[in-house]
Design a protein around this motif. Structure first.
Motif, mmCIF file in Angstrom:
data_model
loop_
_atom_site.group_PDB
_atom_site.id
_atom_site.type_symbol
_atom_site.label_atom_id
_atom_site.label_comp_id
_atom_site.label_asym_id
_atom_site.label_seq_id
_atom_site.Cartn_x
_atom_site.Cartn_y
_atom_site.Cartn_z
ATOM 1 N N CYS A 93 19.496 15.527 53.132
ATOM 2 C CA CYS A 93 20.361 15.742 54.293
ATOM 3 C C CYS A 93 20.372 17.197 54.752
ATOM 4 C CB CYS A 93 21.792 15.312 53.975
ATOM 5 S SG CYS A 93 22.018 13.539 53.831
ATOM 6 N N CYS A 144 13.603 12.271 56.655
ATOM 7 C CA CYS A 144 14.890 11.788 56.150
ATOM 8 C C CYS A 144 14.925 10.257 56.159
ATOM 9 C CB CYS A 144 16.031 12.329 57.021
ATOM 10 S SG CYS A 144 17.660 11.791 56.471
ATOM 11 N N GLN A 175 22.240 8.980 60.037
ATOM 12 C CA GLN A 175 22.997 10.201 59.807
ATOM 13 C C GLN A 175 22.208 11.417 60.297
ATOM 14 O OE1 GLN A 175 26.100 10.348 58.671
ATOM 15 N NE2 GLN A 175 26.231 8.158 58.276
ATOM 16 N N THR A 228 20.565 15.104 60.193
ATOM 17 C CA THR A 228 19.964 15.934 59.154
ATOM 18 C C THR A 228 20.096 17.383 59.595
ATOM 19 O OG1 THR A 228 18.361 14.180 58.779
ATOM 20 C CG2 THR A 228 17.877 16.305 57.790
ATOM 21 N N ILE A 236 28.209 16.454 54.681
ATOM 22 C CA ILE A 236 27.280 15.736 53.791
ATOM 23 C C ILE A 236 28.063 14.997 52.716
ATOM 24 C CG2 ILE A 236 25.428 16.015 52.118
ATOM 25 C CD1 ILE A 236 24.529 18.479 53.767
#
Length: 209
Positions: free
Chosen positions: A119, A148, A153, A155, A206
């Motif tokens: 991440c 990723c 989500q 990065t 994160i």
């Protein structure tokens, strides 16, 4: 025939052409480096003042190597931001490979520091190259970030050469989109404070993702 290019040699143009990467120009795309930043304690401010002092003192004697930058600047900042405590894990020198949908174009390379679940990527530029813009590492960072596994989500990345820091955000939707901060300098106290605040903010995101 499959074309393979080391990540260190990739260009933004090639990432745009092969992976559909696009620059987000909407300022609301990457607010994590400017908004809702945690306030630093007096102890944290004193600690990063020491980081700055150490960097300036050692850099006067000779241009710092990549390993020295990681030891003197990066490691204390990651420590202060909490990246050495659970739930975070750090991997180093991780080999990464990404490929285009048609499998005809492959980018390969190594990265210096990887923080939890791919991440947050940190690239340290050889200090000899600090004479060059820190943005020379942007294509390489984006190549790694495209690997990723969690496409839902965002990065994040950090490019640094000891003196300057640039944060990057990537989101993969129909096309991958990215944006970056401007270069923050270790020579300006307010900006070095902001670097640590951003690191702490990204750690929160994160941790809660």
């Amino acid at each position: 025939m499959v074309q393979t290019i080391p990540a260190r040699d990739i260009s933004l143009y090639e990432l745009e052409e092969k992976f559909g990467l696009q620059l987000a120009t909407d300022t609301s795309f990457f607010t994590e480096w400017t908004e809702n930043l945690p306030t630093l304690t007096d102890g944290e401010k004193q600690a990063i003042a020491r980081v700055k002092s150490n960097y300036i003192n050692l850099n006067k004697r000779r241009l710092m190597s990549e390993e020295a930058v990681k030891m003197v600047v990066l490691s204390p900042l990651l420590d202060l931001a909490g990246f050495y405590q659970p739930p975070f894990e750090i991997e180093t020198e991780t080999s990464v490979e990404i490929s285009a949908e048609d499998e005809s174009f492959i980018v390969k390379g190594n990265i210096d520091v990887l923080v939890i679940q791919k991440c947050f990527w940190v690239l340290v530029i050889e200090s000899k190259s600090g004479r060059f813009d820190v943005m020379t590492a942007l294509p390489q960072a984006l190549a790694y970030m495209l690997d990723c596994p969690n496409l839902t989500q965002p990065t994040f990345g950090l490019l640094m050469n000891g003196r300057e820091f640039v944060f990057v955000k990537l989101i993969q939707q129909e096309h991958p989109w990215y944006a970056r901060s401007y270069a923050l300098s270790i020579e300006r106290d307010s900006e070095l404070h902001q670097v640590l605040s951003i690191l702490k903010r990204l750690g929160e995101l994160i941790r809660n993702s």
